[in-house]
Design a protein around this motif. Structure first.
Motif, short mmCIF file in Angstrom:
data_model
loop_
_atom_site.label_atom_id
_atom_site.label_comp_id
_atom_site.label_asym_id
_atom_site.label_seq_id
_atom_site.Cartn_x
_atom_site.Cartn_y
_atom_site.Cartn_z
N THR A 68 0.82 -1.21 0.00
CA THR A 68 0.00 0.00 0.00
C THR A 68 0.85 1.26 0.00
O THR A 68 1.99 1.25 0.45
CB THR A 68 -0.89 0.00 1.26
OG1 THR A 68 -1.42 -1.31 1.44
CG2 THR A 68 -2.02 1.00 1.16
N GLN A 118 -4.43 -2.64 0.29
CA GLN A 118 -5.01 -1.39 0.77
C GLN A 118 -5.06 -1.44 2.29
O GLN A 118 -4.89 -2.51 2.90
CB GLN A 118 -6.44 -1.21 0.22
CG GLN A 118 -6.60 -0.14 -0.83
CD GLN A 118 -6.45 1.27 -0.27
OE1 GLN A 118 -5.93 1.49 0.83
NE2 GLN A 118 -6.93 2.24 -1.02
N GLU A 162 -6.85 -3.52 -6.38
CA GLU A 162 -6.44 -3.31 -4.98
C GLU A 162 -7.41 -3.98 -4.02
O GLU A 162 -8.63 -4.00 -4.24
CB GLU A 162 -6.27 -1.83 -4.67
CG GLU A 162 -7.48 -0.96 -4.77
CD GLU A 162 -7.17 0.49 -4.37
OE1 GLU A 162 -6.08 0.98 -4.74
OE2 GLU A 162 -8.00 1.10 -3.68
#
Length: 563
Positions: A96, A123, A185
């Protein structure tokens, strides 16, 4: 009435049993690697990070080969090259925030060069999504927004059940022409959470085809058949669609001379009687192409490099075949055919009629002699001999990967790639540091051939950490570093534009690259222009990584884009 799309494949008893009793200890990360395996992936590149540990842990339970690099941008360059060499989507696993953002320059290159990279980033946990500021490490208000202007498509996941479909959609997007990088993601908690979902098996991600409209190819074929002076510009789209054979057949049917762009190197045989080679940055070549009464442009948007810095002004009809809709007629009016190069060339082959033109080979010979005379008048014997030494040392079937350095600029125009999909460079987006990590990705894709990387000393410092990767995986890559003590091409540009005193920002203090290589356990040798061929050939025929350093100040040929 039953339609084909109404048919559903019934699970076998064994499949039902497996679905009812999935293995214990699986997480969302397992769904990621299972989906990649189901799509046909065998290798993934990347770099771990705190939020992405769930997927890296799952790799231990899969058959996927993991190749870890030292910098995310370099991992993306390696995936880019793997995708170019294999034609498959190359999975790239990132973490991330800083980890994800560090890969952006390489993803820009993949987008510009239409390389299919499947980037999967983590994420922050779902509780921190939606623009709030929960204070998670690496948190961004909208991470996906940083990728939307770079990649081909963005896919977000918020629950484990979404993982297979999101990755499959991304895979299909990456491999539908024009190829390109995509971004997926997945939040940390989704990757880490246990799952009782059945094991993911085969996934259907057949890329969409892009055939030409028949009325357009019919008109193009009519123009080409009846042309007096047809010519062809072949770009990277010919390489990516594996259409070099069809290009050659069409050129021979039409007796049409062919020039290849930097991205299209190797798309047409260098020594063919109809080959104009790659001297697009040459006024003689530009004049020749402008004089064509029908110009066929295949797989090129006629951008800055391919149009001799936008000085190219065709006087005849232009037919442009391009899979990227945004590039169609973006620089010149044309009969724009939005299609995959292979399918469009096949349609033309089925429609054109053979032309008789005994003058074409002679016109090509005259053009190439004019180019040779221009270069011979500029006192560039050193540059030409260095490039020739590289060509003689490199096996004919060995791929090469070139960073943004003066020798690469020479290679775009003057290097015989010896075949399609064998010479690659960072000319799409023009970022530094491409050569070595891209070569590592190619060596992973095909370990049966040595791979050459070419960098300047400035670009080498962007990716020198990957000598550790080369040694760790014992990859058969030879790295040629041309050390001129600075950013050579920028120094030349600065000198030409602002005088000798303006070059301070382009001069560099560098390391002893041979000693540095040896500190990684990689053999290194310092060479000279006279011994380059011998030393480079020896390195390329010795298994494993090696470094060859050439201290030399090379110059570019004089600009030729003025009228």
């Amino acid at each position: 009435m039953t339609h084909d799309h109404d048919l559903v494949l019934r699970p076998t008893p064994a499949q039902t049993e497996a679905a009812l009793n999935p293995p214990a200890g699986r997480t969302g990360g397992d769904l990621v690697v299972e989906t990649l395996g189901g799509l046909g992936a065998t290798t993934v590149f990347g770099l771990p990070g705190q939020h992405a540990l769930g997927v890296f842990d799952a790799l231990r339970r899969s058959d996927l080969r993991y190749v870890g690099l030292r910098v995310e941008n370099n991992a993306a360059f390696a995936a880019d090259a793997y995708g170019r060499v294999t034609g498959e989507a190359a999975p790239l696993l990132l973490s991330t925030g800083p980890g994800a953002l560090t890969a952006l320059p390489a993803l820009q290159e993949a987008a510009a060069a239409s390389a299919p990279v499947l980037a999967i980033g983590s994420q922050v946990p779902t509780a921190g999504l939606g623009g709030g500021r929960r204070g998670y490490l690496h948190e961004l208000p909208d991470q996906a927004a940083s990728f939307r202007g770079v990649v081909k498509s963005v896919h977000t996941v918020r629950a484990a059940s979404q993982i297979p479909s999101a990755i499959t959609a991304a895979w299909q997007s990456a491999l539908t022409v024009p190829h390109g990088p995509v971004w997926v993601e997945i939040p940390q908690d989704v990757l880490d959470a246990p799952t009782s979902l059945p094991v993911v098996t085969a996934m259907d991600a057949t890329p969409d085809e892009l055939p030409p409209r028949p009325e357009l190819t019919a008109l193009a074929a009519h123009w080409l058949t009846h042309a007096e002076r047809p010519a062809i510009i072949a770009g990277g789209g010919v390489i990516r669609s594996d259409a070099s054979g069809k290009l050659r057949k069409l050129a021979e049917l039409l007796r049409a001379p062919v020039v290849t762009t930097p991205g299209g190197k190797g798309a047409f045989p260098w020594t063919h009687p109809l080959s104009l080679r790659s001297w697009l940055e040459d006024r003689h070549t530009t004049d020749f192409l402008e004089d064509a009464d029908v110009l066929l442009v295949v797989g090129s948007g006629l951008g800055e490099l391919s149009s001799n810095y936008h000085t190219f002004a065709p006087r005849g009809r232009v037919v442009q075949i391009e899979a990227d809709l945004g590039k169609l007629e973006s620089n010149h009016p044309a009969l724009g055919i939005h299609a995959d190069a292979r399918l469009a060339l096949q349609a033309l082959l089925e429609t054109v009629e053979p032309r008789e033109d005994a003058t074409a080979p002679e016109r090509v010979r005259v053009l190439l002699s004019q180019v040779a005379e221009r270069i011979a008048s500029q006192d560039l014997a050193l540059e030409q001999e260095v490039l020739a030494s590289v060509r003689r040392a490199l096996p004919e079937d060995a791929p090469s990967f070139w960073d943004m350095t003066i020798l690469a600029y020479w290679a775009w125009s003057a290097f015989d790639a010896k075949g399609p999909n064998q010479l690659h460079s960072a000319q799409g987006a023009g970022g530094l540091g491409y050569g070595l990590p891209a070569a590592l990705g190619a060596a992973v894709a095909d370990p049966t051939r040595p791979v050459l990387a070419v960098s300047g000393d400035g670009g080498a410092l962007y990716s020198v950490a990957e000598l550790a990767t080369a040694r760790q995986y014992d990859l058969d890559v030879t790295w040629l570093i041309v050390d001129d003590g600075g950013y050579g091409i920028l120094r030349q540009y600065m000198t030409e534009a602002h005088g000798e005193s303006a070059t301070a920002a382009t001069d560099l203090t560098g390391p002893d690259f041979v000693a540095l290589a040896e500190s990684f356990g990689v053999p290194g040798v310092r060479t000279t222009p006279e011994t380059l061929e011998r030393d480079l050939a020896a390195a390329l025929t010795t298994p494993g990584p090696s470094v060859v350093v050439l201290p030399a100040v090379l110059r570019m040929f004089a600009p030729t884009h003025g009228q």
